[in-house]
Design an enzyme around this catalytic site. Structure first.
Site, PDB file in Angstrom:
ATOM      1  N   SER A 185       0.794  -1.230   0.000  1.00  0.00           N
ATOM      2  CA  SER A 185       0.000   0.000   0.000  1.00  0.00           C
ATOM      3  C   SER A 185       0.825   1.279   0.000  1.00  0.00           C
ATOM      4  CB  SER A 185      -0.945   0.019   1.210  1.00  0.00           C
ATOM      5  OG  SER A 185      -0.217   0.119   2.417  1.00  0.00           O
ATOM      6  N   GLU A 403       3.104   6.777   3.499  1.00  0.00           N
ATOM      7  CA  GLU A 403       2.129   5.837   4.037  1.00  0.00           C
ATOM      8  C   GLU A 403       0.766   6.238   3.485  1.00  0.00           C
ATOM      9  OE1 GLU A 403      -0.073   3.326   5.360  1.00  0.00           O
ATOM     10  OE2 GLU A 403      -0.595   5.091   6.512  1.00  0.00           O
ATOM     11  N   HIS A 404       0.072   5.306   2.859  1.00  0.00           N
ATOM     12  CA  HIS A 404      -1.088   5.636   2.040  1.00  0.00           C
ATOM     13  C   HIS A 404      -2.300   6.109   2.843  1.00  0.00           C
ATOM     14  CE1 HIS A 404      -2.855   4.484  -2.141  1.00  0.00           C
ATOM     15  NE2 HIS A 404      -3.225   5.676  -1.757  1.00  0.00           N
ATOM     16  N   SER A 405      -2.521   5.539   4.005  1.00  0.00           N
ATOM     17  CA  SER A 405      -3.770   5.800   4.712  1.00  0.00           C
ATOM     18  C   SER A 405      -3.896   7.228   5.230  1.00  0.00           C
ATOM     19  CB  SER A 405      -3.923   4.830   5.889  1.00  0.00           C
ATOM     20  OG  SER A 405      -2.912   5.038   6.853  1.00  0.00           O
TER      21      SER A 405
END
Length: 411
Positions: A185, A403-405
């Protein structure tokens, strides 16, 4: 402005007690309330009603209007012309970073039948006829089963939040995943396609200086909102000093607020670098560059063995990293303190040993190597929990691993 409007209204009603709302509203015009109370209520209403009316117009006309996207720009409709006039008038008082977030329309809840229909159309080319028949039967069973109940719950939930998707998407699409983040991700971005004349130290210093200014601008809401306020800016709050903390079953995001330092990875070592002085002034590019030059010129800085690969622990599956985090960091005071400094850092800069991060038309493979090594690095120099990792090569190339989130689903 609101306080000034209330004060001006109070002064007006004190002098002209038989005008305005005091005359229009019977409750305020009689003697049921003391004069001071009547003037206070009338003043607040006089100042607040224009605000309510303006917000109503902005929310239900300006920010929700989309017809201009589908019209001929040379022959706009009357409604679009009125919308353009409002946009022109608002340009004289441009919005600040978050001023329009609460005015944006909420996420609409689509009709469940339309959603299922579009889903079936989207997968039609991916399955055989037999598989499609089975999927269509399941879709039909879903529509006649729990779909109605879920639709009612979603509609009810959407009345109390701006975006009913955010919580579910963020938790179940990202934070609940138990797979390693870096290869599943995490995302990376590459440098601009032109060679940078800067050295590794000065490029790192330039990145650090700009990003610290950006962190300060986000905190003070000095950034210009994209689209003139038509795009939500909530994700800006998660750019700096944010860490994804691993959990046994689900992770969570922790925001440490304004940070005064960054973490630097070099030759297997992890360094805390303060980039703000005791007067809360960000160091200049030259001052930060001197720090990096001194670090790069240190003799015998190579950290070998397991100690030089500590960031690789964050690359593991989330349950494993959760267990190792508790075992090697949280339960050991000295390591717990070091972990806090890494996670509280505004962002991370990794000074790596690559020397071919550039775009070369005569050698397209360089760009492929650039992208591949930007994401994974040397295997142990990315702290994937951090919101931003900047990577600087020896020849001054730069990339980022994110970090994708922290930015997906937060609006």
């Amino acid at each position: 402005y609101f306080g000034a409007a209330v004060a001006a209204s109070a002064a007006f009603y004190s002098k002209f007690s038989d005008r305005g709302l005091l005359q229009m509203l019977p409750l305020l015009g009689n003697n049921a309330l003391p004069k001071s109370a009547r003037i206070g209520v009338a003043s607040i209403l006089t100042a607040y009603l224009p605000v309510v009316f303006s917000r109503f117009i902005l929310t239900h006309f300006y920010f929700t209007y989309k017809r201009w996207l589908f019209e001929n720009p040379k022959k706009p409709s009357l409604t679009t012309k009125l919308w353009g006039i409002v946009r022109f008038l608002l340009s004289f008082a441009p919005p600040i970073q978050k001023s329009c977030d609460s005015l944006l329309p909420t996420m609409p809840v689509p009709v469940i039948e339309e959603t299922v229909k579009k889903y079936l159309e989207s997968i039609r080319q991916l399955h055989s006829k037999e598989e499609l028949v089975a999927i269509e039967q399941k879709a039909e069973d879903f529509l006649h089963g729990e779909a109605r109940k879920l639709q009612r719950y979603t509609l009810l939930y959407s009345l109390f939040v701006d975006n009913y998707v955010t919580g579910f998407w963020e938790k179940y699409a990202y934070l609940s995943t138990r797979s390693p983040l870096l290869i599943n991700s995490s995302v990376c971005n590459l440098d601009q396609f032109r060679n940078s004349p800067a050295t590794q130290a000065f490029r790192a210093a330039h990145i650090a200086y700009i990003e610290m200014l950006s962190q300060l601008a986000v905190d003070k809401q000095h950034l210009v909102p994209p689209g003139g306020g038509m795009v939500c800016t909530r994700h800006y709050d998660r750019l700096y000093a944010v860490t994804r903390v691993p959990g046994k079953n689900v992770d969570w995001l922790k925001n440490y607020g304004i940070a005064r330092h960054i973490a630097v990875f070099y030759n297997g070592g992890i360094y805390k670098v303060n980039v703000v002085d005791e007067n809360n002034t960000i160091y200049s590019v030259d001052q930060i560059a001197d720090i990096f030059i001194e670090l790069l010129n240190r003799p015998n800085t190579k950290v070998d063995g397991a100690e030089g690969k500590i960031p690789a622990l964050t690359h593991d599956a989330r349950p494993n990293w959760h267990a190792n985090r508790r075992r090697f960091f949280e339960n050991i005071p000295q390591n717990a303190k070091a972990l806090r400094e890494i996670e509280r850092a505004a962002f991370i800069i990794s000074l790596n040993s690559f020397d071919d991060w550039e775009y070369d038309q005569s050698d397209p493979d360089k760009l492929s190597r650039f992208g591949r090594s930007s994401l994974t690095g040397e295997g142990a120099d990315r702290w994937v929990d951090k919101s931003i990792n900047y990577n600087i090569s020896r020849n001054g190339g730069c990339s980022g691993t994110e970090e994708h989130s922290v930015v997906d689903g937060s609006e």
